[in-house]
Design a protein around this motif. Structure first.
Motif, PDB file in Angstrom:
ATOM      1  N   SER A  38     -25.820 -43.072 -22.110  1.00 27.30           N
ATOM      2  CA  SER A  38     -25.685 -41.614 -22.057  1.00 27.30           C
ATOM      3  C   SER A  38     -24.916 -41.030 -23.235  1.00 27.30           C
ATOM      4  CB  SER A  38     -24.967 -41.218 -20.757  1.00 27.30           C
ATOM      5  OG  SER A  38     -25.798 -41.385 -19.646  1.00 27.30           O
ATOM      6  N   ARG A  39     -24.670 -41.829 -24.242  1.00 27.32           N
ATOM      7  CA  ARG A  39     -23.794 -41.386 -25.325  1.00 27.32           C
ATOM      8  C   ARG A  39     -24.302 -40.123 -26.024  1.00 27.32           C
ATOM      9  NH1 ARG A  39     -27.158 -45.096 -26.960  1.00 27.32           N
ATOM     10  NH2 ARG A  39     -28.033 -45.118 -29.078  1.00 27.32           N
ATOM     11  N   ASN A  40     -25.615 -39.888 -25.994  1.00 31.71           N
ATOM     12  CA  ASN A  40     -26.185 -38.724 -26.674  1.00 31.71           C
ATOM     13  C   ASN A  40     -26.278 -37.495 -25.775  1.00 31.71           C
ATOM     14  OD1 ASN A  40     -26.607 -40.144 -29.123  1.00 31.71           O
ATOM     15  ND2 ASN A  40     -28.497 -41.030 -28.307  1.00 31.71           N
ATOM     16  N   PHE A  41     -25.687 -37.584 -24.578  1.00 36.33           N
ATOM     17  CA  PHE A  41     -25.805 -36.483 -23.613  1.00 36.33           C
ATOM     18  C   PHE A  41     -24.439 -36.092 -23.026  1.00 36.33           C
ATOM     19  CE2 PHE A  41     -29.666 -39.072 -23.579  1.00 36.33           C
ATOM     20  CZ  PHE A  41     -30.632 -38.118 -23.867  1.00 36.33           C
ATOM     21  N   PRO A  42     -23.506 -35.678 -23.875  1.00 35.33           N
ATOM     22  CA  PRO A  42     -22.197 -35.264 -23.350  1.00 35.33           C
ATOM     23  C   PRO A  42     -22.309 -33.957 -22.570  1.00 35.33           C
ATOM     24  CG  PRO A  42     -22.396 -34.738 -25.689  1.00 35.33           C
ATOM     25  CD  PRO A  42     -23.622 -35.514 -25.332  1.00 35.33           C
ATOM     26  N   PRO A  43     -21.287 -33.663 -21.718  1.00 39.28           N
ATOM     27  CA  PRO A  43     -20.053 -34.435 -21.494  1.00 39.28           C
ATOM     28  C   PRO A  43     -20.290 -35.572 -20.504  1.00 39.28           C
ATOM     29  CG  PRO A  43     -19.985 -32.414 -20.219  1.00 39.28           C
ATOM     30  CD  PRO A  43     -21.251 -32.356 -21.021  1.00 39.28           C
ATOM     31  N   LEU A  44     -19.729 -36.725 -20.810  1.00 36.18           N
ATOM     32  CA  LEU A  44     -20.003 -37.917 -20.013  1.00 36.18           C
ATOM     33  C   LEU A  44     -19.398 -37.853 -18.621  1.00 36.18           C
ATOM     34  CD1 LEU A  44     -19.521 -40.663 -22.760  1.00 36.18           C
ATOM     35  CD2 LEU A  44     -21.652 -39.631 -21.963  1.00 36.18           C
ATOM     36  N   PHE A  45     -18.170 -37.342 -18.507  1.00 41.98           N
ATOM     37  CA  PHE A  45     -17.529 -37.320 -17.195  1.00 41.98           C
ATOM     38  C   PHE A  45     -18.341 -36.505 -16.196  1.00 41.98           C
ATOM     39  CE2 PHE A  45     -12.805 -38.212 -18.469  1.00 41.98           C
ATOM     40  CZ  PHE A  45     -13.222 -39.389 -19.073  1.00 41.98           C
ATOM     41  N   ALA A  46     -19.051 -35.501 -16.663  1.00 41.20           N
ATOM     42  CA  ALA A  46     -19.849 -34.653 -15.772  1.00 41.20           C
ATOM     43  C   ALA A  46     -21.007 -35.426 -15.147  1.00 41.20           C
ATOM     44  CB  ALA A  46     -20.385 -33.450 -16.547  1.00 41.20           C
ATOM     45  N   GLN A  47     -21.363 -36.548 -15.734  1.00 39.34           N
ATOM     46  CA  GLN A  47     -22.473 -37.351 -15.211  1.00 39.34           C
ATOM     47  C   GLN A  47     -22.045 -38.216 -14.022  1.00 39.34           C
ATOM     48  OE1 GLN A  47     -24.155 -39.654 -18.385  1.00 39.34           O
ATOM     49  NE2 GLN A  47     -24.354 -37.903 -19.754  1.00 39.34           N
ATOM     50  N   PHE A  48     -20.749 -38.469 -13.887  1.00 30.97           N
ATOM     51  CA  PHE A  48     -20.287 -39.415 -12.880  1.00 30.97           C
ATOM     52  C   PHE A  48     -20.714 -39.038 -11.457  1.00 30.97           C
ATOM     53  CE2 PHE A  48     -16.464 -41.184 -15.531  1.00 30.97           C
ATOM     54  CZ  PHE A  48     -17.367 -41.624 -16.483  1.00 30.97           C
ATOM     55  N   PRO A  49     -20.532 -37.787 -11.016  1.00 29.19           N
ATOM     56  CA  PRO A  49     -20.978 -37.447  -9.656  1.00 29.19           C
ATOM     57  C   PRO A  49     -22.484 -37.630  -9.464  1.00 29.19           C
ATOM     58  CG  PRO A  49     -19.436 -35.809 -10.469  1.00 29.19           C
ATOM     59  CD  PRO A  49     -19.802 -36.665 -11.640  1.00 29.19           C
ATOM     60  N   GLU A  50     -23.260 -37.347 -10.501  1.00 28.74           N
ATOM     61  CA  GLU A  50     -24.712 -37.532 -10.395  1.00 28.74           C
ATOM     62  C   GLU A  50     -25.059 -39.011 -10.275  1.00 28.74           C
ATOM     63  OE1 GLU A  50     -27.533 -34.969 -12.584  1.00 28.74           O
ATOM     64  OE2 GLU A  50     -25.775 -34.393 -13.770  1.00 28.74           O
ATOM     65  N   LEU A  51     -24.398 -39.841 -11.064  1.00 29.90           N
ATOM     66  CA  LEU A  51     -24.661 -41.275 -10.994  1.00 29.90           C
ATOM     67  C   LEU A  51     -24.298 -41.827  -9.613  1.00 29.90           C
ATOM     68  CD1 LEU A  51     -23.395 -42.167 -14.557  1.00 29.90           C
ATOM     69  CD2 LEU A  51     -25.732 -42.520 -13.717  1.00 29.90           C
ATOM     70  N   ASP A  66     -12.409 -39.720  -8.881  1.00 25.63           N
ATOM     71  CA  ASP A  66     -12.870 -38.446  -8.324  1.00 25.63           C
ATOM     72  C   ASP A  66     -14.336 -38.512  -7.914  1.00 25.63           C
ATOM     73  OD1 ASP A  66     -10.367 -37.411  -8.718  1.00 25.63           O
ATOM     74  OD2 ASP A  66     -10.893 -36.231 -10.497  1.00 25.63           O
ATOM     75  N   ALA A  67     -15.105 -39.316  -8.631  1.00 27.57           N
ATOM     76  CA  ALA A  67     -16.535 -39.442  -8.331  1.00 27.57           C
ATOM     77  C   ALA A  67     -16.834 -40.553  -7.332  1.00 27.57           C
ATOM     78  CB  ALA A  67     -17.325 -39.691  -9.620  1.00 27.57           C
ATOM     79  N   GLY A  68     -15.812 -41.320  -6.954  1.00 24.23           N
ATOM     80  CA  GLY A  68     -16.028 -42.430  -6.029  1.00 24.23           C
ATOM     81  C   GLY A  68     -16.652 -43.645  -6.677  1.00 24.23           C
ATOM     82  N   LEU A  69     -16.398 -43.812  -7.988  1.00 25.19           N
ATOM     83  CA  LEU A  69     -16.971 -44.925  -8.739  1.00 25.19           C
ATOM     84  C   LEU A  69     -15.875 -45.915  -9.149  1.00 25.19           C
ATOM     85  CD1 LEU A  69     -19.315 -42.834 -11.053  1.00 25.19           C
ATOM     86  CD2 LEU A  69     -20.086 -44.438  -9.289  1.00 25.19           C
ATOM     87  N   LYS A  70     -16.292 -47.141  -9.475  1.00 26.84           N
ATOM     88  CA  LYS A  70     -15.389 -48.179  -9.954  1.00 26.84           C
ATOM     89  C   LYS A  70     -15.710 -48.505 -11.407  1.00 26.84           C
ATOM     90  CE  LYS A  70     -13.584 -48.945  -5.829  1.00 26.84           C
ATOM     91  NZ  LYS A  70     -12.170 -48.627  -5.533  1.00 26.84           N
ATOM     92  N   CYS A  71     -14.888 -49.343 -11.995  1.00 24.94           N
ATOM     93  CA  CYS A  71     -15.160 -49.923 -13.309  1.00 24.94           C
ATOM     94  C   CYS A  71     -14.915 -51.417 -13.174  1.00 24.94           C
ATOM     95  CB  CYS A  71     -14.252 -49.319 -14.382  1.00 24.94           C
ATOM     96  SG  CYS A  71     -14.418 -50.110 -16.006  1.00 24.94           S
ATOM     97  N   HIS A  72     -15.991 -52.184 -13.029  1.00 23.89           N
ATOM     98  CA  HIS A  72     -15.843 -53.629 -12.871  1.00 23.89           C
ATOM     99  C   HIS A  72     -15.576 -54.317 -14.201  1.00 23.89           C
ATOM    100  CE1 HIS A  72     -17.088 -53.193  -8.764  1.00 23.89           C
ATOM    101  NE2 HIS A  72     -18.286 -52.741  -9.094  1.00 23.89           N
ATOM    102  N   CYS A  73     -16.194 -53.808 -15.259  1.00 21.16           N
ATOM    103  CA  CYS A  73     -16.029 -54.421 -16.569  1.00 21.16           C
ATOM    104  C   CYS A  73     -16.253 -53.360 -17.638  1.00 21.16           C
ATOM    105  CB  CYS A  73     -16.980 -55.590 -16.762  1.00 21.16           C
ATOM    106  SG  CYS A  73     -18.726 -55.166 -16.570  1.00 21.16           S
ATOM    107  N   PHE A  74     -15.843 -53.664 -18.853  1.00 16.66           N
ATOM    108  CA  PHE A  74     -16.018 -52.704 -19.935  1.00 16.66           C
ATOM    109  C   PHE A  74     -16.224 -53.437 -21.253  1.00 16.66           C
ATOM    110  CE2 PHE A  74     -11.567 -53.728 -19.920  1.00 16.66           C
ATOM    111  CZ  PHE A  74     -11.102 -53.571 -21.217  1.00 16.66           C
ATOM    112  N   HIS A  75     -16.942 -52.781 -22.165  1.00 16.35           N
ATOM    113  CA  HIS A  75     -17.183 -53.349 -23.482  1.00 16.35           C
ATOM    114  C   HIS A  75     -16.057 -52.950 -24.427  1.00 16.35           C
ATOM    115  CE1 HIS A  75     -21.788 -54.198 -23.119  1.00 16.35           C
ATOM    116  NE2 HIS A  75     -21.069 -54.718 -22.133  1.00 16.35           N
ATOM    117  N   MET A  76     -15.707 -53.853 -25.302  1.00 12.41           N
ATOM    118  CA  MET A  76     -14.589 -53.671 -26.214  1.00 12.41           C
ATOM    119  C   MET A  76     -14.864 -54.459 -27.489  1.00 12.41           C
ATOM    120  SD  MET A  76     -11.806 -56.350 -24.654  1.00 12.41           S
ATOM    121  CE  MET A  76     -10.926 -56.403 -26.219  1.00 12.41           C
TER     122      MET A  76
END
Length: 252
Positions: free
Chosen positions: A12-25, A53-63
């Motif tokens: 979704s990097r080309n479709f900001p704002p990213l945080f706004a996508q969290f509830p939809e996801l 706030d969206a009820g989501l987790k983060c199991h892993c992340f790229h770095m």
């Protein structure tokens, strides 16, 4: 069993704002977000708050691999802040890649050193593949095998089936080969050869990969969750929705 399903935010990097996508996801059925740098770098706490706030987790992340080698504690702290348990370096830039087995074994050893430090905080380190790890070196060996040979048992694997297919390798064979090491499965799909739209990728289930055939192999791995990703979707919502619907239809 069914797996938690993560959405790789790079899609979704080309479709900001990213945080706004969290509830939809979340509404689409996703359980978690797998972020990439720099999505979380500016303010990991704010990123965690948006997830919560969206009820989501983060199991892993790229770095970055460089981050694991030179700033391990910084990224360990980011992991703990976001609630992630798996730190994943996913890439080596083309100009930095070595051409010898020794180079790739050393890379594996760097992952292992990072994993040792991460383990002190209850975290794990995994490598994420692209296509180049499956191209043979001059001696006929493959970087992917040297990475894990040099890394030892402490280095896990987030396997990207789409990039393996694009490299001309067989995802089924690699799922079997690395079954004891695979901690996450990225179900990236590939459009038919010659497709130029969306960089030749497709939503999971719309491409050429026979996912149904892979389901029994997925269950033989140590995978803790499934991840969707598309490197350049024209419509992130369509990709996200179609992919999770297909994954759930497979009983995953």
């Amino acid at each position: 069993m069914t797996y938690p399903i993560s959405y790789q935010l790079y899609s979704s990097r080309n479709f900001p704002p990213l945080f706004a996508q969290f509830p939809e996801l979340k509404a689409f059925g996703y359980d978690a977000i797998e972020p990439w740098l720099p999505a979380y770098e500016a303010d990991p706490k704010a990123f965690r708050t948006a997830l919560d706030d969206a009820g989501l987790k983060c199991h892993c992340f790229h770095m970055p691999l460089k981050g694991l080698v030179e700033e391990p504690q910084r990224f360990i702290d980011i992991a703990l802040t976001m609630g992630a348990t798996i730190m994943i370096p996913p890439y080596v830039a083309a100009e930095e890649r070595g051409t010898t087995a020794d180079y790739w074994r050393k890379l594996g050893a760097q992952l292992s050193e990072g994993a040792e430090q991460a383990a002190e905080h209850g975290l794990k380190v995994a490598w994420h593949n692209h296509d180049f790890e499956f191209f043979a070196l001059a001696d006929g060996s493959r970087p992917i095998d040297h990475i894990f040979g040099g890394g030892g048992d402490t280095v896990w694997f987030e396997i990207d089936c789409g990039w393996i297919a694009r490299a001309g390798a067989d995802p089924a064979a690699e799922l079997k080969r690395f079954a004891e090491r695979i901690i996450a499965i990225q179900m990236k799909d590939m459009a038919p050869k010659g497709t130029t739209t969306e960089d030749g990728w497709a939503a999971t289930g719309d491409g050429i990969i026979d996912w149904e055939k892979f389901v029994p192999l997925f269950r033989e791995t140590k995978a803790e969750h499934i991840v969707t990703e598309h490197d350049n979707p024209a419509d992130w919502r369509r990709f996200a929705r179609r992919s999770i619907e297909h994954i759930k239809a497979l009983g995953l």
